[in-house]
Design an enzyme around this catalytic site. Sequence first.
Site, mmCIF file in Angstrom:
data_model
loop_
_atom_site.group_PDB
_atom_site.id
_atom_site.type_symbol
_atom_site.label_atom_id
_atom_site.label_comp_id
_atom_site.label_asym_id
_atom_site.label_seq_id
_atom_site.Cartn_x
_atom_site.Cartn_y
_atom_site.Cartn_z
ATOM 1 N N ASN A 59 39.149 8.169 51.700
ATOM 2 C CA ASN A 59 38.867 7.145 50.684
ATOM 3 C C ASN A 59 38.330 5.862 51.290
ATOM 4 O O ASN A 59 37.304 5.331 50.858
ATOM 5 C CB ASN A 59 40.122 6.835 49.863
ATOM 6 N N LYS A 63 34.525 4.452 50.771
ATOM 7 C CA LYS A 63 34.403 3.422 49.736
ATOM 8 C C LYS A 63 34.420 1.969 50.209
ATOM 9 O O LYS A 63 33.949 1.086 49.492
ATOM 10 C CB LYS A 63 35.545 3.590 48.715
ATOM 11 N N SER A 148 48.014 -1.482 49.564
ATOM 12 C CA SER A 148 49.066 -1.037 48.657
ATOM 13 C C SER A 148 50.200 -0.370 49.444
ATOM 14 O O SER A 148 50.828 -1.016 50.276
ATOM 15 C CB SER A 148 48.464 -0.118 47.584
ATOM 16 N N ASP A 225 45.285 -7.705 39.339
ATOM 17 C CA ASP A 225 45.848 -6.422 39.771
ATOM 18 C C ASP A 225 46.922 -5.988 38.773
ATOM 19 O O ASP A 225 47.897 -6.716 38.548
ATOM 20 C CB ASP A 225 46.456 -6.619 41.162
ATOM 21 N N HIS A 258 43.117 -3.895 41.768
ATOM 22 C CA HIS A 258 43.772 -3.156 42.849
ATOM 23 C C HIS A 258 42.827 -2.159 43.528
ATOM 24 O O HIS A 258 43.263 -1.380 44.360
ATOM 25 C CB HIS A 258 44.989 -2.415 42.269
#
Length: 280
Positions: A59, A63, A148, A225, A258
């Site tokens: 990811n 990204k 996160s 978020d 987020h």
Amino acid sequence: MEEIGSTKMFNGYNKRYKHYSETLGCSMTFTIYFPPSASSSHKSPVLYWLSGLTCTDENFIIKSGAQRAASTHGIALVSPDTSPRGLNVEGEADSYDFGVGAGFYLNATQEKWKNWRMYDYVVKELPKLLSDNFSQLDTANASISGHSMGGHGALTIYLKNLDKYKSVSAFAPIANPINCPWGHKAFTNYLGDNKAAWEEYDATCLISKFHNLSATILIDQGESDNFYPHQLLAKNFEEACKKVKAPLLLRFQPGYDHSFYFIATFIEDHISHHAQALKL
């Protein structure tokens, strides 16, 4: 260890690898971005990136756009997966926030989840694997970051291993998991009911013990978020840092959520933060 993918980007290469992890008891994948300057005669320092819930090693690589700044600064990016996979433990894929894709970067003590030892994988097994196999990496000169759940992992791993990492940063970290629903669910299942064990994986608790820091902690938190503040609790971490005078730069970013749009916007700041600590 097997190379399973390679793509050129900003004159360096994203390379994906598969190997058997003795720590986790299963096959694992990880991705490295090698900047164009990386060679056995010019070793690149390492920035570990720990991803969030549901993510794989890909990811961030696909990204974030972090490779642009990593190429400029000559930093190798190392992105591991977020949990063991393929073990077929009952209930491992029942929810997005526990089990597969949700290893929480701890060493589980409950028998059912005994393979969930992402802390040891990230801190011990992966760095040795890199050192043994990639002469172009300077694994002794490393920093750590994440988002996160991965921000939680980066903060806690850094604080407990100040001799191994030069700096830390995080995007929207789960900064006080013993006081949020995600943390309660994960810690109860992985660690049982021993609250003292929970505190060993909570940055807000750990900063009171490990605050002799050589570099400022950098955290970015989006003000739009959906998980802030009830899951992420950045201000709890800020208060804990103030009590022990730990250097923290906590930036609240208006309008940001987020997602990887948020990460991509500020990742260059984070790479520069680590480049300074890595003395590049």
